[in-house]
Design a protein around this motif. Structure first.
Motif, PDB file in Angstrom:
ATOM      1  N   TYR A  26     -16.690 143.363  47.656  1.00 18.39           N
ATOM      2  CA  TYR A  26     -17.979 142.695  47.527  1.00 18.39           C
ATOM      3  C   TYR A  26     -18.218 141.916  48.819  1.00 18.39           C
ATOM      4  N   ARG A  27     -19.452 141.522  49.046  1.00 20.54           N
ATOM      5  CA  ARG A  27     -19.731 140.712  50.223  1.00 20.54           C
ATOM      6  C   ARG A  27     -20.770 139.647  49.911  1.00 20.54           C
ATOM      7  N   GLN A  28     -20.736 138.612  50.721  1.00 23.58           N
ATOM      8  CA  GLN A  28     -21.643 137.494  50.483  1.00 23.58           C
ATOM      9  C   GLN A  28     -22.031 136.855  51.805  1.00 23.58           C
ATOM     10  N   VAL A  29     -23.314 136.548  51.929  1.00 23.21           N
ATOM     11  CA  VAL A  29     -23.805 135.786  53.065  1.00 23.21           C
ATOM     12  C   VAL A  29     -24.283 134.442  52.542  1.00 23.21           C
TER      13      VAL A  29
ATOM     14  N   TYR B  87     -16.388 139.359  53.255  1.00 20.60           N
ATOM     15  CA  TYR B  87     -16.043 140.463  52.364  1.00 20.60           C
ATOM     16  C   TYR B  87     -14.880 140.030  51.465  1.00 20.60           C
ATOM     17  N   PHE B  88     -15.063 140.248  50.167  1.00 18.06           N
ATOM     18  CA  PHE B  88     -14.082 139.855  49.180  1.00 18.06           C
ATOM     19  C   PHE B  88     -13.528 141.085  48.470  1.00 18.06           C
ATOM     20  N   CYS B  89     -12.239 141.057  48.260  1.00 23.13           N
ATOM     21  CA  CYS B  89     -11.564 142.072  47.471  1.00 23.13           C
ATOM     22  C   CYS B  89     -11.552 141.629  46.014  1.00 23.13           C
TER      23      CYS B  89
ATOM     24  N   THR C 124      -4.585 141.107  31.003  1.00 25.17           N
ATOM     25  CA  THR C 124      -5.476 141.752  31.964  1.00 25.17           C
ATOM     26  C   THR C 124      -6.524 140.750  32.417  1.00 25.17           C
ATOM     27  N   GLY C 125      -6.681 140.652  33.724  1.00 23.67           N
ATOM     28  CA  GLY C 125      -7.641 139.713  34.263  1.00 23.67           C
ATOM     29  C   GLY C 125      -8.283 140.231  35.529  1.00 23.67           C
ATOM     30  N   GLU C 126      -9.332 139.562  35.933  1.00 21.65           N
ATOM     31  CA  GLU C 126     -10.043 139.903  37.173  1.00 21.65           C
ATOM     32  C   GLU C 126      -9.629 138.907  38.253  1.00 21.65           C
ATOM     33  N   PHE C 127      -9.289 139.441  39.412  1.00 19.31           N
ATOM     34  CA  PHE C 127      -8.813 138.602  40.504  1.00 19.31           C
ATOM     35  C   PHE C 127      -9.636 138.839  41.762  1.00 19.31           C
ATOM     36  N   TRP C 128      -9.711 137.777  42.570  1.00 16.19           N
ATOM     37  CA  TRP C 128     -10.454 137.837  43.833  1.00 16.19           C
ATOM     38  C   TRP C 128      -9.554 137.412  44.987  1.00 16.19           C
ATOM     39  N   GLY C 129      -9.787 138.003  46.139  1.00 17.31           N
ATOM     40  CA  GLY C 129      -9.152 137.532  47.355  1.00 17.31           C
ATOM     41  C   GLY C 129      -9.911 136.351  47.929  1.00 17.31           C
ATOM     42  N   GLN C 130      -9.405 135.822  49.036  1.00 18.62           N
ATOM     43  CA  GLN C 130      -9.999 134.634  49.630  1.00 18.62           C
ATOM     44  C   GLN C 130     -11.164 134.978  50.555  1.00 18.62           C
ATOM     45  N   GLY C 131     -11.314 136.240  50.887  1.00 17.87           N
ATOM     46  CA  GLY C 131     -12.419 136.676  51.728  1.00 17.87           C
ATOM     47  C   GLY C 131     -12.028 136.823  53.184  1.00 17.87           C
ATOM     48  N   THR C 132     -12.682 137.759  53.855  1.00 15.33           N
ATOM     49  CA  THR C 132     -12.470 137.952  55.287  1.00 15.33           C
ATOM     50  C   THR C 132     -13.834 138.134  55.955  1.00 15.33           C
ATOM     51  N   GLN C 133     -14.024 137.456  57.060  1.00 15.94           N
ATOM     52  CA  GLN C 133     -15.326 137.467  57.737  1.00 15.94           C
ATOM     53  C   GLN C 133     -15.492 138.731  58.565  1.00 15.94           C
TER      54      GLN C 133
END
Length: 123
Positions: free
Chosen positions: A37-40, A93-95, A109-118
């Motif tokens: 996913y991505r975010q601005v 960008y997030f994993c 079972t759970g949903e996990f996110w990374g810390q993001g990379t620019q």
């Protein structure tokens, strides 16, 4: 616990390429769907691409034909190959992954996110 760690972001000129990687670690039983996913700033986080455990993929219309998502189940890793980058691809960008993990002799079972990379694309 489970952790996702992204790598591969950076600065690239428009038209260039980058490859992102995300490694999942911890008391993992299995990993189901993985995605990017991505975010601005000032906008909602948006889907870029997802891939199931059997390699079924889904892409946002804005990246179809330019980005390729893949995974290595043996390494608990998902990749995003980004080509023909545009300035509008600039974002964090997030994993993301749905993971079944062990905890106290049970599985959850759970949903996990990374810390993001620019990722920054200069025009």
């Amino acid at each position: 616990q489970v952790h996702l760690v992204e790598s591969g972001g950076g600065l690239v000129q428009a038209g260039g390429s980058l490859r992102l990687a995300c490694v999942a670690s911890g008391s993992i039983s299995s990993i189901n769907t993985m995605g990017w996913y991505r975010q601005v700033p000032g906008k909602q986080r948006e889907l870029v691409a997802t891939i199931t455990r059997i390699d079924s993929t889904n892409y946002a219309d804005s990246v179809k034909g330019r980005f390729t998502i893949s995974r290595d189940n043996a390494k608990n890793t998902v990749y995003l190959q980004m080509s023909t980058l545009k300035s509008e691809d600039t974002a964090v960008y997030f994993c993301n992954a749905e993971i079944t993990y062990y905890r106290l002799r049970s599985t959850y079972t759970g949903e996990f996110w990374g810390q993001g990379t620019q990722v920054t694309v200069s025009s």
